[in-house]
Motif scaffolding. Structure first.
Motif, PDB file in Angstrom:
ATOM      1  N   ALA A 104      18.748 -14.903   1.304  1.00 42.97           N
ATOM      2  CA  ALA A 104      19.245 -14.132   2.214  1.00 42.97           C
ATOM      3  C   ALA A 104      19.711 -14.788   3.645  1.00 42.97           C
ATOM      4  CB  ALA A 104      17.850 -13.263   2.624  1.00 42.97           C
ATOM      5  N   SER A 133      13.584  -9.818   4.651  1.00 46.75           N
ATOM      6  CA  SER A 133      13.185  -8.612   5.301  1.00 46.75           C
ATOM      7  C   SER A 133      13.475  -8.792   6.849  1.00 46.75           C
ATOM      8  CB  SER A 133      11.941  -7.839   5.337  1.00 46.75           C
ATOM      9  OG  SER A 133      11.787  -7.870   3.981  1.00 46.75           O
ATOM     10  N   ASP A 190      13.314 -15.305  -7.999  1.00 49.36           N
ATOM     11  CA  ASP A 190      14.581 -14.780  -7.496  1.00 49.36           C
ATOM     12  C   ASP A 190      15.834 -15.490  -7.739  1.00 49.36           C
ATOM     13  OD1 ASP A 190      15.981 -12.770  -6.894  1.00 49.36           O
ATOM     14  OD2 ASP A 190      15.759 -12.785  -4.738  1.00 49.36           O
ATOM     15  N   THR A 201      25.289 -10.255   3.547  1.00 45.14           N
ATOM     16  CA  THR A 201      24.788  -8.878   3.458  1.00 45.14           C
ATOM     17  C   THR A 201      23.365  -8.723   4.151  1.00 45.14           C
ATOM     18  OG1 THR A 201      24.348  -6.803   2.299  1.00 45.14           O
ATOM     19  CG2 THR A 201      23.923  -8.753   1.224  1.00 45.14           C
TER      20      THR A 201
HETATM   21  P1  NAD Z   1       9.676 -10.481   2.696  1.00 42.14           P
HETATM   22  O1  NAD Z   1      10.547 -10.957   3.891  1.00 42.14           O
HETATM   23  O2  NAD Z   1       9.774  -9.273   2.450  1.00 42.14           O
HETATM   24  O3  NAD Z   1       8.330 -11.024   3.137  1.00 42.14           O
HETATM   25  C1  NAD Z   1       7.264 -11.277   1.936  1.00 42.14           C
HETATM   26  C2  NAD Z   1       6.002 -11.312   2.183  1.00 42.14           C
HETATM   27  O4  NAD Z   1       5.665 -12.593   2.660  1.00 42.14           O
HETATM   28  C3  NAD Z   1       5.595 -10.388   3.505  1.00 42.14           C
HETATM   29  O5  NAD Z   1       4.317 -10.036   3.478  1.00 42.14           O
HETATM   30  C4  NAD Z   1       5.603 -11.708   4.549  1.00 42.14           C
HETATM   31  O6  NAD Z   1       4.516 -11.292   5.622  1.00 42.14           O
HETATM   32  C5  NAD Z   1       5.057 -12.831   3.726  1.00 42.14           C
HETATM   33  N1  NAD Z   1       5.422 -14.141   4.413  1.00 42.14           N
HETATM   34  C6  NAD Z   1       6.532 -14.606   4.895  1.00 42.14           C
HETATM   35  N2  NAD Z   1       6.597 -15.852   5.017  1.00 42.14           N
HETATM   36  C7  NAD Z   1       5.481 -16.331   5.033  1.00 42.14           C
HETATM   37  C8  NAD Z   1       4.630 -17.393   5.116  1.00 42.14           C
HETATM   38  N3  NAD Z   1       5.295 -18.652   5.618  1.00 42.14           N
HETATM   39  N4  NAD Z   1       3.298 -17.462   4.989  1.00 42.14           N
HETATM   40  C9  NAD Z   1       2.633 -16.483   4.332  1.00 42.14           C
HETATM   41  N5  NAD Z   1       3.445 -15.322   4.202  1.00 42.14           N
HETATM   42  C10 NAD Z   1       4.425 -15.201   4.510  1.00 42.14           C
HETATM   43  O7  NAD Z   1      10.169 -11.584   1.619  1.00 42.14           O
HETATM   44  P2  NAD Z   1      11.318 -11.923   0.775  1.00 42.14           P
HETATM   45  O8  NAD Z   1      11.009 -11.774  -0.832  1.00 42.14           O
HETATM   46  O9  NAD Z   1      12.005 -13.152   1.284  1.00 42.14           O
HETATM   47  O10 NAD Z   1      12.670 -10.546   1.115  1.00 42.14           O
HETATM   48  C11 NAD Z   1      12.611  -9.381   0.322  1.00 42.14           C
HETATM   49  C12 NAD Z   1      13.479  -8.470   1.031  1.00 42.14           C
HETATM   50  O11 NAD Z   1      14.776  -9.264   1.274  1.00 42.14           O
HETATM   51  C13 NAD Z   1      13.977  -7.269   0.641  1.00 42.14           C
HETATM   52  O12 NAD Z   1      13.902  -6.427   1.621  1.00 42.14           O
HETATM   53  C14 NAD Z   1      15.289  -7.365   0.248  1.00 42.14           C
HETATM   54  O13 NAD Z   1      15.881  -5.961   0.274  1.00 42.14           O
HETATM   55  C15 NAD Z   1      15.957  -8.337   0.748  1.00 42.14           C
HETATM   56  N6  NAD Z   1      16.864  -9.196   0.190  1.00 42.14           N
HETATM   57  C16 NAD Z   1      17.931  -9.504   0.889  1.00 42.14           C
HETATM   58  C17 NAD Z   1      18.966 -10.312   0.147  1.00 42.14           C
HETATM   59  C18 NAD Z   1      20.242 -10.470   1.221  1.00 42.14           C
HETATM   60  O14 NAD Z   1      21.075 -11.299   0.385  1.00 42.14           O
HETATM   61  N7  NAD Z   1      20.322 -10.135   2.408  1.00 42.14           N
HETATM   62  C19 NAD Z   1      18.870 -10.605  -1.017  1.00 42.14           C
HETATM   63  C20 NAD Z   1      17.517 -10.246  -1.763  1.00 42.14           C
HETATM   64  C21 NAD Z   1      16.556  -9.518  -1.186  1.00 42.14           C
END
Ligand code: NAD
Ligand code: ZN
Length: 357
Positions: free
Chosen positions: A143, A98, A191, A148
């Motif tokens: 990501a 995110s 994932d 993207t």
């Molecule tokens: P996220 O960024 O949504 O975070 C998930 C949770 O983990 C949050 O509550 C965050 O506070 C917590 N967190 C993060 N780092 C932490 C740490 N070191 N210790 C404790 N907690 C931690 O996680 P995600 O699953 O990586 O990302 C999901 C998002 O990524 C979605 O918005 C999705 O749309 C996007 N996404 C993007 C791509 C891309 O190619 N750009 C691909 C897949 C998903």
């Protein structure tokens, strides 16, 4: 046409490499209006993570919400920073998918006029963005390597997708993911696993995507199934590399049915990407027999409980809406089923897949 993509320009990898962020940012400080913009996951507020900011820099802690980042959030942040200080020398995203997507999008919107909403899609961005740096703190989505930045807009949830979206620099410090809670560590890591299975089991699979995918799968097996499985420092190193390689594997091939269903769940019910993938994947053994069998082993080993019987609570309208989102992702069905997929998969077929969940 063969895919022709730009990669990350610079990558630093290793435990403790986060300490190098200060010099990496300093190298850019002569650019634009001589300040850096740090976007940091709110989890780190008050925690023991030093943000290498100078007094002139802006540090913004952001909450992570399933519906974020949004185009409104990106535009607002850009306008606010531009009005107060101008254009930053670098945008640094420290967090998960995110925050990294937010950093990529904000970077592009400093140099492209108007609302980010009008750039949601492929190659609509006109100019390269501000130098942007990704620092993942949770691994799996890829990501950090993808081209993207997924944004939720008023009309659609769609990425700003072009070669300038890719980070100029990433800092991969496995110590940063050590604090991820066990359940998120599992779902987000899966994932990567699912990216590799879907990339492999489809018609766009090729030697290049397979090489990355096989290596990422081998790492996932060590992390989630090996004798030394679990959240150890060594496995955190492996997971960071697996996430990156899984992302590259799917970039040069494609994802498939799991991601198509997952997008339906996310769009209509707001389910988080990685969790939604797991919820769908467990029921797709007829499409991905080996992958699902191994995934179930990992579930058992880490005592993860995934919900079943969700569809009993869904109305016909909800199922139809999710199936409509999923079936529109034609490139995924094409990859997974074959070029004649339309003769094999109808809206009813996809609705039946959702009824399995
Ligand atoms: P996220 O960024 O949504 O975070 C998930 C949770 O983990 C949050 O509550 C965050 O506070 C917590 N967190 C993060 N780092 C932490 C740490 N070191 N210790 C404790 N907690 C931690 O996680 P995600 O699953 O990586 O990302 C999901 C998002 O990524 C979605 O918005 C999705 O749309 C996007 N996404 C993007 C791509 C891309 O190619 N750009 C691909 C897949 C998903
Ligand atoms: Zn994914």
């Amino acid at each position: 046409m063969h895919k022709n993509f730009k990669g990350i320009e610079k990558t630093v990898f290793g435990r403790g490499s986060y300490a190098q962020l200060v010099s990496i940012v300093d190298e850019r400080r002569h650019e634009n209006d001589h300040f850096a913009l740090f976007l940091v996951d709110n989890y780190f507020k008050g925690k023991n993570l030093t943000i290498p900011a100078k007094p002139e820099d802006i540090v913004t802690y952001m909450d992570v919400d399933p519906e974020e980042p949004t185009t409104v959030q990106v535009d607002g942040l850009r306008d606010q920073v531009k009005a107060s200080k101008g254009i930053p020398s670098a945008v640094i995203g420290i967090g998960g998918g995110s925050i990294m997507d937010l950093a990529k999008a904000v970077s592009l919107m400093f140099t492209n006029e108007g609302s980010s909403q009008k750039y949601q899609g492929l190659n609509l961005i006109k100019k390269p963005g501000v130098y942007h740096i990704g620092v993942p703190t949770i691994s799996g989505t890829g990501a950090e390597v993808s081209m993207t930045a997924v944004l939720t807009g008023p009309e659609k949830k769609l990425g700003l997708k072009c070669e300038w979206t890719v980070f100029n620099q990433v800092v991969l410090d496995p110590d940063l993911i050590a604090s991820v809670p066990r359940d998120k560590w599992f779902y987000t890591g899966m994932d990567t696993y699912i990216h590799c299975i879907e990339s492999r089991d489809g018609i766009l699979n090729n030697a290049y995507s397979t090489a990355f995918g096989e290596q990422a799968l081998a790492l996932c097996r060590e992390i989630y199934l090996g004798d030394k499985s679990g959240q150890t420092p060594e496995n955190n190193e492996k997971l960071m590399v697996a996430s990156l390689m899984g992302g590259l594997s799917l970039t040069y091939s494609e994802v498939g049915i799991v991601h198509a269903l997952s997008y339906g769940l996310s769009k209509i019910l707001g389910t988080k990407h990685c969790y939604a993938n797991c919820v769908a994947f467990q029921h797709l053994g007829d499409y991905y027999p080996e992958g699902v069998a191994e995934f179930n082993e990992m579930i058992r080993k880490h005592q993860i409980t995934l919900p079943k019987g969700l569809a009993k609570e869904w109305s016909e309208d909800t199922i139809t809406a999710m199936a409509q989102v999923a079936i529109r992702l034609e490139h995924m069905w094409n990859h997974a089923i074959g070029t004649d997929w339309k003769s094999k998969v109808s809206l009813d077929t996809v609705k039946d897949l959702f009824r399995r969940l």
